[in-house]
Design an enzyme around this catalytic site. Structure first.
Site, PDB file in Angstrom:
ATOM      1  N   ASN A  95       0.954  -1.370   0.034  1.00 37.73           N
ATOM      2  CA  ASN A  95       0.144  -0.084  -0.214  1.00 37.73           C
ATOM      3  C   ASN A  95       0.919   1.128   0.157  1.00 37.73           C
ATOM      4  O   ASN A  95       1.334   1.333   0.933  1.00 37.73           O
ATOM      5  CB  ASN A  95      -0.899  -0.130   1.320  1.00 37.73           C
ATOM      6  CG  ASN A  95      -1.826   1.015   1.515  1.00 37.73           C
ATOM      7  OD1 ASN A  95      -1.665   1.880   0.533  1.00 37.73           O
ATOM      8  ND2 ASN A  95      -2.356   1.333   2.751  1.00 37.73           N
ATOM      9  N   GLU A 125      -6.505   4.518   8.197  1.00 32.96           N
ATOM     10  CA  GLU A 125      -6.428   5.816   7.724  1.00 32.96           C
ATOM     11  C   GLU A 125      -7.673   6.449   7.246  1.00 32.96           C
ATOM     12  O   GLU A 125      -7.839   7.586   7.318  1.00 32.96           O
ATOM     13  CB  GLU A 125      -5.196   6.149   6.850  1.00 32.96           C
ATOM     14  CG  GLU A 125      -3.864   5.980   7.623  1.00 32.96           C
ATOM     15  CD  GLU A 125      -2.756   5.327   7.010  1.00 32.96           C
ATOM     16  OE1 GLU A 125      -2.635   5.266   5.822  1.00 32.96           O
ATOM     17  OE2 GLU A 125      -1.718   4.830   7.524  1.00 32.96           O
ATOM     18  N   GLU A 185      -4.911  -4.981  10.557  1.00 39.10           N
ATOM     19  CA  GLU A 185      -3.688  -3.838  10.688  1.00 39.10           C
ATOM     20  C   GLU A 185      -4.197  -3.153  11.971  1.00 39.10           C
ATOM     21  O   GLU A 185      -4.789  -2.443  12.177  1.00 39.10           O
ATOM     22  CB  GLU A 185      -4.001  -3.114   9.664  1.00 39.10           C
ATOM     23  CG  GLU A 185      -3.766  -3.606   8.309  1.00 39.10           C
ATOM     24  CD  GLU A 185      -3.267  -2.642   7.278  1.00 39.10           C
ATOM     25  OE1 GLU A 185      -2.160  -2.684   6.615  1.00 39.10           O
ATOM     26  OE2 GLU A 185      -3.986  -1.504   7.389  1.00 39.10           O
ATOM     27  N   GLY A 192       3.024   2.240  10.747  1.00 35.35           N
ATOM     28  CA  GLY A 192       3.949   3.191  10.779  1.00 35.35           C
ATOM     29  C   GLY A 192       4.917   3.716  11.974  1.00 35.35           C
ATOM     30  O   GLY A 192       5.419   4.654  11.945  1.00 35.35           O
ATOM     31  N   SER A 204       3.809  -2.206  10.012  1.00 34.57           N
ATOM     32  CA  SER A 204       5.616  -2.364  10.094  1.00 34.57           C
ATOM     33  C   SER A 204       6.051  -3.783   9.731  1.00 34.57           C
ATOM     34  O   SER A 204       7.102  -3.785  10.458  1.00 34.57           O
ATOM     35  CB  SER A 204       5.825  -2.010  11.581  1.00 34.57           C
ATOM     36  OG  SER A 204       5.330  -0.847  12.095  1.00 34.57           O
TER      37      SER A 204
END
Ligand SMILES: O=C(CO)COP(=O)(O)O
Length: 271
Positions: free
Chosen positions: A18, A112, A182, A188, A228
């Site tokens: 992604n 997000e 996730e 991140g 990550s």
């Protein structure tokens, strides 16, 4: 049940990158070309481990031309889609347009989107419906935040998201569905869920799919882990029998690193 270490997979593993809001179309083409060369050099077997990228919308036409022109086996998808097909929805992108660009997948409900754009489970369900209408395979993203993880409520929370995002959809329409677990706290941040955490949730998701639909559907559905993921941790994470691949953010922007992730079997074999 087979194990990954004996060279057999229950489901075709999927390694997905992604790109998020990175890479304009020119940069995106350069990245995809490099990824394709690197995987070709490594004689990657795409039938054995599928590789997908999720570029920004503005890259997709260029990606389509490159994939078609060079006969690449890398597949691609969109990072989001509208729940509507056309009309007065400024800034939104229809699944119909994505299908015209030969997208295979569409991400739905990435954390997000859920946090920055406040997307609800109900909207995710409508987006999954839209993807299905246009023969795009939905990749539904779910996962808990730090609070739920710390309070030990992570499984309940994540399964609620799963049920909410799939409500009223039937097994036949959902054929091919991919679920990406996730955990928001691992995205991140450099924090990675341990292999046991990834396996615990993937198993819980599969069990829930079995309850909602059939055992066959649950066994056929691929469940990815994201947060990550790097070449140094992918083999451990994919060691869990219910973890069928990875949805990779930051590390997918580096062609060599992402190719190494797609080649995770080499790490499994050397462990
Ligand atoms: O959100 C992710 C993929 O969709 C994970 O991102 P990172 O790999 O950068 O943590």
């Amino acid at each position: 049940m087979t194990s990954k270490t004996d060279g057999n997979f229950d489901r075709t593993p999927l390694i997905a990158g992604n790109w998020k809001m990175n890479m304009d179309h020119a940069q995106g083409i350069a990245l995809l070309q490099k990824l394709a060369w690197t995987l070709k050099d490594a004689k990657h077997d795409f039938q054995r481990v599928e590789v997908a990228v999720f570029p920004p919308f503005t890259d997709l036409r260029s990606v389509q031309s490159l994939v078609e022109g060079d006969g690449l086996q890398i597949v691609y998808g969109a990072q989001d889609l509208s729940d509507q097909d056309s009309g007065a929805y400024t800034g939104d992108i229809s699944g119909e347009f994505l299908a015209k660009l030969d997208c295979t997948y569409a991400l739905v409900g990435h954390s997000e989107r859920r946090t920055v754009h406040h997307e609800s489970d109900e909207q995710c369900r409508d987006k999954i419906r839209a993807a299905i209408r246009h023969k795009l395979t939905p990749m539904l993203c779910i996962g808990e935040g730090l609070d739920e993880r710390q309070s030990g409520n992570h499984v309940t929370f994540t399964l609620e998201q799963l049920r909410g995002s799939l409500a009223d959809l039937n097994e036949k329409e959902l054929e091919g569905l991919v679920v990406a677990y996730e955990p928001v706290w691992a995205i991140g941040t450099g924090e990675v869920a341990g292999p046991e955490d990834a396996q615990e949730m993937a198993a819980a998701i599969r069990e829930e799919l079995g309850k909602l639909y059939s055992e066959d559907f649950a066994q056929a559905t691929r469940i990815l882990y994201g947060g990550s993921v790097k070449s140094s941790n992918v083999a451990n994470i994919l060691g869990g029998s219910d973890v069928d691949g990875a949805l990779v953010g930051g590390a997918s922007l580096d062609a060599e690193e992402f190719a190494k992730i797609a080649r995770f079997e080499q790490h499994l074999l050397s462990n």
